[in-house]
Enzyme design. Sequence first.
Site, PDB file in Angstrom:
ATOM      1  N   HIS A 161     -12.343-126.136 -77.233  1.00 19.29           N
ATOM      2  CA  HIS A 161     -13.224-125.230 -77.966  1.00 19.29           C
ATOM      3  C   HIS A 161     -12.476-123.915 -78.202  1.00 19.29           C
ATOM      4  CE1 HIS A 161     -14.318-122.785 -74.405  1.00 19.29           C
ATOM      5  NE2 HIS A 161     -14.271-123.937 -73.746  1.00 19.29           N
ATOM      6  N   MET A 162     -13.131-122.894 -78.696  1.00 19.83           N
ATOM      7  CA  MET A 162     -12.484-121.675 -79.175  1.00 19.83           C
ATOM      8  C   MET A 162     -11.525-121.025 -78.166  1.00 19.83           C
ATOM      9  SD  MET A 162     -12.087-119.573 -81.718  1.00 19.83           S
ATOM     10  CE  MET A 162     -13.450-119.628 -82.838  1.00 19.83           C
TER      11      MET A 162
END
Length: 87
Positions: free
Chosen positions: A15-16
């Site tokens: 994820h980010m």
Amino acid sequence: MVSKELVLTNAQGFHMRPASVFATAMGKYSCDVTIKFNGNQYNAKSLLNIIAACIKCGSDIEIVCDGADENEALAEATQLIESGLGE
């Protein structure tokens, strides 16, 4: 060219935040760094490319480094992924 197959172990996948950590770390190397996943190749120096890959926990990936500092890049990529990308 050097490569290594790994399993992404951090619970939330790429994820980010972990994708940013990985892309930033790979960006300091002059060699090309590629993530191979599900038959596709992604630029490991690009945060957007890594996120677009939708790599989840438990996924098998291959890191491929090609260039002058390929061994150093692969060693750091391996260490980051095996340590859970700081999570």
